[in-house]
Design a protein around this motif. Structure first.
Motif, PDB file in Angstrom:
ATOM      1  N   ASP A 168       3.045   4.127  -5.036  1.00 54.84           N
ATOM      2  CA  ASP A 168       2.147   5.101  -4.411  1.00 54.84           C
ATOM      3  C   ASP A 168       2.250   5.045  -2.897  1.00 54.84           C
ATOM      4  O   ASP A 168       1.896   6.005  -2.204  1.00 54.84           O
ATOM      5  N   LEU A 169       2.723   3.904  -2.387  1.00 54.66           N
ATOM      6  CA  LEU A 169       2.825   3.687  -0.943  1.00 54.66           C
ATOM      7  C   LEU A 169       3.826   2.574  -0.699  1.00 54.66           C
ATOM      8  O   LEU A 169       3.959   1.656  -1.510  1.00 54.66           O
TER       9      LEU A 169
ATOM     10  N   PRO B 265       4.801   8.048   0.506  1.00 55.52           N
ATOM     11  CA  PRO B 265       4.226   7.806   1.838  1.00 55.52           C
ATOM     12  C   PRO B 265       4.467   6.363   2.276  1.00 55.52           C
ATOM     13  O   PRO B 265       4.557   5.453   1.429  1.00 55.52           O
TER      14      PRO B 265
ATOM     15  N   LEU C 227      -3.454   6.491   3.682  1.00 58.39           N
ATOM     16  CA  LEU C 227      -2.419   7.161   2.904  1.00 58.39           C
ATOM     17  C   LEU C 227      -2.639   7.011   1.400  1.00 58.39           C
ATOM     18  O   LEU C 227      -2.198   7.854   0.617  1.00 58.39           O
TER      19      LEU C 227
ATOM     20  N   ARG D 235      -1.923  12.359   2.509  1.00 59.03           N
ATOM     21  CA  ARG D 235      -0.736  12.144   1.686  1.00 59.03           C
ATOM     22  C   ARG D 235       0.098  13.418   1.586  1.00 59.03           C
ATOM     23  O   ARG D 235       1.320  13.403   1.735  1.00 59.03           O
TER      24      ARG D 235
END
Length: 399
Positions: free
Chosen positions: A274-275, A293, A351, A358
């Motif tokens: 997700d990050l 991200p 983020l 995002r």
């Protein structure tokens, strides 16, 4: 010169090994298509060897940032490799030389090759980022004089060197080819055993020894703070080199992180995330091309930072490749004194938890991608190299 073509490729560090491997694969593929035997000897790493290059020495773990003092552990190994390489080239002159990034060693080696084998074409694929920040005009002139053809990966890089009179071809960025093989988010999560709804963060602290010292503590302190706020999060740490496993594993234990260390699964770790919280470097483009991200951080010693600011007058408004491509900050950069655990945590949570933020990053990634060219970069670069190689063969009356 015989019909057995020999190309010598020189690069170093993890990113050079990756990009060199993509080029080696394309060169061998085209040699088979042309039914022309090809030998590639190289300075590189395991990826290049697996792609069909015969390594004279492994340079993937030899790389440093900072002052001369910080580079001392790598000076003697580099000089030894360069000496052995020069002896080999004297006995086995190449038909063409490809230099990939790796500014210091490649500028020295390229100058030697130009003096010793003036008839051998030198192709620079992925110029050192002196076109962005290097203030040493002598070194820039050195590259210009030694290079017969520069294969640029960024439009701005192509324009910069064209203005200096270099013969330039913009081929696009090789990572466009690499991410073609990347799994989807769903497939990557299935491979790693991450549930579809789970919160996953990739941590990418180092591809050089000094980065473990200067980046890992702040990154892992931030991860610990994120874990305290979001207990369901899991961290995934893809190793750039296996030699970093032990210090990273010890740090995971010391900081009490819910983290898994992976080897040979960088694309899976990124695609599933997700990050990403990451060091600055080529990996930033991989992350962006996989639509994840990211928070980019970088630090060097305070002494090095002082020299850069006050003596070398280096000013780096932007440092990460995604931002350099579009010439504005589309991913947050936390450099030197701003790379604190608190700032990293703040940017990461923003983020992770702010859908609008995002989405803005993902939209900006689309603009970035449009400026990187099209897939098929390795084949375009290999075609340019083969054309130069065959032209020299014709001029020599062979082939």
């Amino acid at each position: 010169m015989t019909n057995d073509y020999r190309i010598f490729i020189s690069t170093g560090e993890v990113s050079g090994d990756l990009q060199g491997a993509l080029l080696v694969e394309a060169l061998h593929r085209q040699s088979r298509d042309r039914n022309l035997p090809l030998e590639i000897v190289a300075l590189g790493g395991d990826r290049m060897a697996a792609s069909g290059a015969r390594l004279l020495a492994n340079t993937a773990s030899i790389g440093s940032v900072g002052t001369v003092w910080e580079a001392i552990p790598f000076v003697l190994p580099t000089l030894k490799i360069q000496s052995q390489t020069k002896q080999y080239l004297q006995q086995h002159p190449p038909d063409l030389v490809v230099l990939i990034d790796y500014a210091g060693p490649n500028l020295a080696l390229g100058s030697y090759i130009r003096r010793t084998f003036p008839q051998v074409p030198i192709v620079y694929f992925i110029a050192p980022q002196m076109w962005v920040w290097w203030s040493n005009r002598r070194e820039i002139d050195r590259l210009v004089k030694m290079t017969d053809r520069l294969l640029a990966i960024f439009p701005a890089e192509a324009s910069y060197f064209e203005r200096l009179g270099v013969s330039v071809t913009w081929v696009g960025h090789p990572l466009l080819d690499r991410v073609q093989a990347a799994p989807s988010r769903e497939v990557a999560r299935a491979k790693l055993g991450i549930a579809p709804e789970a919160l996953s963060v990739a941590l990418i602290p180092a591809s050089r020894h000094q980065e473990l010292k200067y980046l890992l503590p702040a990154m892992f302190q931030a991860a610990k703070a994120i874990q305290a706020k979001l207990p369901q999060v899991s961290f995934w740490i893809p190793l750039s080199l296996e030699i970093y496993r032990q210090p990273i594993a010890q740090a995971v234990k010391d900081y009490g992180l819910q983290a898994t260390i992976l080897s040979g699964q960088t694309l899976e770790a990124i695609a599933a995330a997700d990050l990403a919280i990451t060091k600055s470097g080529t990996v930033n483009l991989e992350i962006a091309l996989l639509d994840v991200p990211q928070v980019v951080i970088y630090r060097v010693s305070q002494f090095t930072a002082w020299i850069a600011r006050n003596l070398l007058k280096i000013n780096l408004p932007l440092i990460s490749p995604p931002n350099l491509v579009v010439d504005r900050e589309i991913v947050p950069e936390l450099l030197q004194d701003r790379a604190t655990p608190e700032n990293i945590t703040q940017q990461a949570l923003e983020l992770l938890l702010n859908p609008t933020r995002r989405q803005q990053v993902l939209t900006d990634y689309q603009q970035m991608r449009s400026l990187l060219g099209e897939t098929g970069v390795g084949d375009r670069a290999a075609t340019e190299i083969w054309q130069i190689l065959l032209a020299r063969s014709r001029e020599s009356g062979v082939g």
